[in-house]
Structures are given as structure tokens and as C-alpha cells.
Design a protein around this motif. Structure first.
Motif, PDB file in Angstrom:
ATOM      1  N   THR A 160       0.843  -1.235   0.099  1.00  0.00           N
ATOM      2  CA  THR A 160       0.022  -0.099   0.253  1.00  0.00           C
ATOM      3  C   THR A 160       0.865   1.267  -0.020  1.00  0.00           C
ATOM      4  N   ASP A 161       0.547   2.243  -0.950  1.00  0.00           N
ATOM      5  CA  ASP A 161       1.503   3.180  -0.988  1.00  0.00           C
ATOM      6  C   ASP A 161       0.632   4.508  -1.563  1.00  0.00           C
ATOM      7  N   PHE A 162       1.187   5.754  -1.437  1.00  0.00           N
ATOM      8  CA  PHE A 162       0.448   6.813  -2.109  1.00  0.00           C
ATOM      9  C   PHE A 162       1.143   7.753  -2.888  1.00  0.00           C
ATOM     10  N   ALA A 163       0.802   8.088  -3.835  1.00  0.00           N
ATOM     11  CA  ALA A 163       1.244   8.903  -4.877  1.00  0.00           C
ATOM     12  C   ALA A 163       0.360   9.780  -5.612  1.00  0.00           C
ATOM     13  N   ILE A 164       1.074  10.924  -6.246  1.00  0.00           N
ATOM     14  CA  ILE A 164       0.175  11.861  -6.839  1.00  0.00           C
ATOM     15  C   ILE A 164      -0.583  11.278  -8.162  1.00  0.00           C
ATOM     16  N   GLU A 165      -1.778  11.563  -8.400  1.00  0.00           N
ATOM     17  CA  GLU A 165      -2.552  10.563  -9.380  1.00  0.00           C
ATOM     18  C   GLU A 165      -1.592  10.290 -10.624  1.00  0.00           C
ATOM     19  N   ASP A 166      -1.099  11.248 -11.370  1.00  0.00           N
ATOM     20  CA  ASP A 166      -0.594  11.146 -12.283  1.00  0.00           C
ATOM     21  C   ASP A 166       1.055  10.425 -12.364  1.00  0.00           C
ATOM     22  N   THR A 167       1.557  10.105 -11.384  1.00  0.00           N
ATOM     23  CA  THR A 167       2.577   9.190 -10.954  1.00  0.00           C
ATOM     24  C   THR A 167       2.386   8.055 -10.448  1.00  0.00           C
ATOM     25  N   ILE A 168       1.108   7.389 -10.297  1.00  0.00           N
ATOM     26  CA  ILE A 168       1.076   6.162  -9.765  1.00  0.00           C
ATOM     27  C   ILE A 168       1.185   4.902 -10.847  1.00  0.00           C
ATOM     28  N   VAL A 169       1.079   5.104 -12.148  1.00  0.00           N
ATOM     29  CA  VAL A 169       1.504   4.252 -12.809  1.00  0.00           C
ATOM     30  C   VAL A 169       3.177   4.003 -12.676  1.00  0.00           C
ATOM     31  N   GLU A 170       3.662   5.011 -12.925  1.00  0.00           N
ATOM     32  CA  GLU A 170       5.278   5.025 -12.646  1.00  0.00           C
ATOM     33  C   GLU A 170       5.658   4.304 -11.066  1.00  0.00           C
ATOM     34  N   ARG A 171       5.061   4.820 -10.216  1.00  0.00           N
ATOM     35  CA  ARG A 171       5.116   4.248  -8.776  1.00  0.00           C
ATOM     36  C   ARG A 171       4.990   2.705  -8.774  1.00  0.00           C
ATOM     37  N   LYS A 172       3.884   2.290  -9.385  1.00  0.00           N
ATOM     38  CA  LYS A 172       3.709   0.660  -9.492  1.00  0.00           C
ATOM     39  C   LYS A 172       4.792   0.149 -10.351  1.00  0.00           C
ATOM     40  N   GLN A 173       5.332   0.820 -11.319  1.00  0.00           N
ATOM     41  CA  GLN A 173       6.459   0.086 -12.119  1.00  0.00           C
ATOM     42  C   GLN A 173       7.709   0.118 -11.400  1.00  0.00           C
TER      43      GLN A 173
END
Length: 126
Positions: free
Chosen positions: A98-111
Motif C-alpha cells: 500500500t502506497d500513496f502517490a500523486i495521481e499522474d505518477t501512480i503508474v510510474e510508482r507501480k512500475q
């Protein structure tokens, strides 16, 4: 500043919860897959990537189950958590992030998580 959104990803891991937990909670375990270097002092973990340091406080822990960290320079409501899930019937083990990220960086964070966890799986030999 943009509001961060919570996201969750799950990975199947062929490992015992006890062994996996060491890689999530101990400095030497985290150093093997999560960061270039990790040190711990008074529940504060210092993670180093490419000579850049970030500090996180360990705010929740359940042995062989869960660790939750809060970045010291982030807002209090944000954290990242690594939880070990075990299916009672099959004994299959999964790692839930479980993590938090700004919406337009979520895909990058998941990668980033995908890459780190893939590395963890190779270190575990799972």
C-alpha cells in the motif's frame, strides 16, 4: 500541492512469511532488494539510493505480517506498507503493498514497486 491517492498492489511470493518478513523489516534484508543501503536508528530507517537519502519512521509492525513506514518529510496521513498475506487453505503467500502517490505518477510508482519486488523474488530464489 496535489493530493496523493492511495493505491495497492499484490504479488505472489513463494516464500515463508517468516523469511519474507526479514526482508521487509531488517536493514540488511531491505538493502538486498529495496535500497542501495539501509540503516536503522531509533525506529528511523535511512534509505539510500544513488547517494540520495530518505528517512522513514517505522510506525506499525506485526511480526511476520506487516511493516508500515512514514516518510519523515511527508504529510502525516501518507505512508507505505508491506503486508504479508497467507491463504489459509493453500498456504500461498502474497505481498501486499500500500502506497500513496500523486495521481499522474501512480503508474510510474507501480512500475518501481514491480521492479523492486521482482528483484526481491530473485533474491529470495522464489
Amino acid at each position: 500541492m496535489s493530493e496523493k491517492k492511495k493505491f495497492n498492489i499484490e504479488y505472489e511470493i513463494k516464500s515463508s512469511p517468516r523469511i519474507l518478513y526479514g526482508f521487509l523489516s531488517e536493514a540488511n534484508g531491505l538493502t538486498q532488494w529495496f535500497a542501495d543501503n539501509v540503516t536503522v536508528r531509533d525506529q528511523v530507517y535511512t534509505f539510500t539510493w544513488d547517494d540520495e537519502q530518505q528517512k522513514a519512521k517505522l510506525i506499525a509492525v506485526r511480526e511476520n505480517k506487516l511493516v508500515r513506514f512514514k516518510w519523515v518529510d511527508d504529510d502525516p496521513q501518507y505512508f507505505f506498507e508491506m503486508e504479508i498475506l497467507q491463504d489459509e487453505l493453500t498456504n500461498d503467500v502474497a505481498l501486499s503493498i500500500t502506497d500513496f502517490a500523486i495521481e499522474d505518477t501512480i503508474v510510474e510508482r507501480k512500475q518501481i514497486w514491480d521492479n523492486q519486488v521482482e528483484y526481491l523474488i530473485s533474491v529470495l530464489g522464489a
